[in-house]
Design an enzyme around this catalytic site. Structure first.
Site, PDB file in Angstrom:
ATOM      1  N   TYR A 156      -1.320  -8.002  17.076  1.00  0.00           N
ATOM      2  CA  TYR A 156      -1.436  -7.081  15.672  1.00  0.00           C
ATOM      3  C   TYR A 156      -2.686  -6.200  16.135  1.00  0.00           C
ATOM      4  O   TYR A 156      -2.581  -4.874  15.894  1.00  0.00           O
ATOM      5  CB  TYR A 156      -1.751  -7.927  14.612  1.00  0.00           C
ATOM      6  N   ILE A 208       0.847  -1.296  -0.080  1.00  0.00           N
ATOM      7  CA  ILE A 208       0.067  -0.056  -0.044  1.00  0.00           C
ATOM      8  C   ILE A 208       0.927   1.290   0.045  1.00  0.00           C
ATOM      9  O   ILE A 208       0.432   2.201  -0.716  1.00  0.00           O
ATOM     10  CB  ILE A 208      -0.871   0.061   1.325  1.00  0.00           C
ATOM     11  N   SER A 244      -1.669  -7.830  -0.475  1.00  0.00           N
ATOM     12  CA  SER A 244      -0.313  -7.184  -0.115  1.00  0.00           C
ATOM     13  C   SER A 244       0.432  -8.301   0.254  1.00  0.00           C
ATOM     14  O   SER A 244       0.088  -9.340   0.162  1.00  0.00           O
ATOM     15  CB  SER A 244      -0.275  -5.967   0.920  1.00  0.00           C
ATOM     16  N   LYS A 278      -3.137  -2.103  16.235  1.00  0.00           N
ATOM     17  CA  LYS A 278      -3.533  -1.032  15.308  1.00  0.00           C
ATOM     18  C   LYS A 278      -4.730  -0.457  16.194  1.00  0.00           C
ATOM     19  O   LYS A 278      -5.195   0.806  15.650  1.00  0.00           O
ATOM     20  CB  LYS A 278      -4.677  -2.220  14.354  1.00  0.00           C
ATOM     21  N   SER A 307      -6.244  -0.370  11.044  1.00  0.00           N
ATOM     22  CA  SER A 307      -6.904  -1.759  10.279  1.00  0.00           C
ATOM     23  C   SER A 307      -8.107  -1.573  11.053  1.00  0.00           C
ATOM     24  O   SER A 307      -8.349  -1.322  12.099  1.00  0.00           O
ATOM     25  CB  SER A 307      -6.106  -2.637  10.501  1.00  0.00           C
TER      26      SER A 307
END
Ligand SMILES: NC(=O)c1ccc[n+]([C@@H]2O[C@H](COP(=O)([O-])OP(=O)(O)OC[C@H]3O[C@@H](n4cnc5c(N)ncnc54)[C@H](OP(=O)(O)O)[C@@H]3O)[C@@H](O)[C@H]2O)c1
Ligand SMILES: *[C@@H]1O[C@H](CO)[C@@H](O)[C@H](O)[C@H]1NC(C)=O
Length: 318
Positions: A201, A47, A236, A205, A169
């Site tokens: 994770y 991105i 990605s 975020k 996210s």
């Protein structure tokens, strides 16, 4: 025969329509960036790279802040070619090292005059430890960007109106901020099972969203505004460290069909960086090129303030 053609035609039409739907909203801003300088972290791929190309097309001086010299230089060549701009350069930044963040900021402030847009895009999805003993995801996704932003803030105020865009996210919804855990060990979650990594994770975020929430307050009256966002599910390389078999046989087929390509994945970042008239939405969270409501935990004033203070300590700012 005719029926077959018709069925094939309908199938192709549905497929095109579906892929169009998957792409999601596009950034509609016509803003040009001649004379402006932009930093995009983690822009050698994914991105970030797609974002850098579009910003270069619009005339900005684009700095690719990446942790790998070879990949970074290669990306500079690609971004130059795809944008037709020569005003693109690599600067070394490893967000997993506070020392590296500091030396990046020092070099940048010395060699560059302006900073108009900072895009905190880099992210990692893997368990590990940073140079400073922080959890890798917490350290790179949040603390590194926290320190970077703070070190560049004065320059951004001087160049106002300017913007800070942090790529979070949707998964922030599954995160939570456990200050007790941060006190006892700076890893922000232990274990490296699939579910552990996923959870940690998500915590990191959520930090991105709360950081932006608190930053907006601190920036009131400066004409520097900030935004966090969900780029969409994007095909990605973020899952590069996950199980190879799962990645190949489960993730890849799903991603090919249902995920955005990186150009589509850059659209909400571009919207937050470029769209005129969103300044009053500073501190908010965007998805699909529009501001979104967030859960109470992602706009909790007390937690955001405390996270800021803890981050100051962990990043060595205070
Ligand atoms: N893909 C999705 O579906 C999705 C969904 C929601 C949010 N996001 C977020 O979108 C952002 C961009 O991710 P992506 O999907 O484009 O993934 P990506 O293709 O893996 O790109 C991530 C970038 O971050 C860089 N990076 C990782 N660790 C770094 C460090 N220590 N210092 C400096 N740079 C570092 C990577 O550099 P290397 O190449 O050197 O590793 C790479 O350039 C991330 O913040 C991610 O959390 C992605
Ligand atoms: C912010 O922008 C407005 C409108 O351009 C301007 O009038 C004001 O002086 C600016 N404030 C600062 C602190 O730069």
């Amino acid at each position: 025969m005719n029926e077959l053609l018709l069925i094939a035609g309908i199938f192709i039409a549905v497929l095109i329509f579906f892929r169009q739907f998957v792409r999601g909203a596009q950034c509609k801003s016509k803003t040009k960036l001649h004379g402006k300088t932009v930093i995009v972290t983690g822009s050698n791929t994914g991105i970030g790279k797609a974002t850098a190309v579009e910003l270069a097309i619009r005339g900005a001086r684009v700095i690719l802040a990446c942790r790998n010299q070879v990949l970074g230089e290669a990306a500079v060549a690609v971004v130059k070619r795809e944008s037709g701009s020569k005003n693109v350069l690599f600067m070394y930044l490893d967000l997993a090292s506070l020392k590296s963040v500091r030396s990046f900021a020092q070099t940048f402030l010395k060699t560059e005059e302006r900073l108009d847009i900072l895009i905190n895009n880099a992210g990692v999805y893997a368990q590990g430890t940073t140079e400073d003993g922080l959890g890798l995801m917490f350290g790179v996704n949040h603390i590194g960007h926290f320190l970077l932003t703070n070190l560049l803030l004065e320059r951004m105020k001087e160049c106002a109106p300017s913007r800070i865009v942090t790529v979070s996210s949707y998964l922030h919804n599954l995160g939570n901020i456990d200050f007790d855990c941060l006190r006892t060990h700076k890893e922000f979650g232990m274990g490296d099972s699939f579910i552990d990594v996923f959870k940690i994770y998500s915590h990191s975020k959520l930090c991105n969203v709360l950081f932006t929430h608190e930053l907006a307050k601190k920036l009131q009256g400066t004409n520097v505004t900030c935004y966090s966002l969900h780029p969409g599910a994007v095909d990605s390389d973020l899952g590069r460290y996950t199980n190879k078999k799962i990645r190949r046989f489960v993730y890849r087929p799903i991603a090919a069909m249902f995920f955005k390509d990186i150009e589509a994945g850059a659209q909400t970042t571009l919207h937050c960086a470029l769209q005129e008239g969103i300044e009053s939405l500073s501190g908010r969270y965007f998805s699909n090129c529009a501001v979104q409501k967030v859960a109470a935990k992602a706009q909790d004033d007390a937690v955001a303030k405390k996270l800021w203070e803890v981050s100051e300590t962990l990043s060595g700012l205070s």
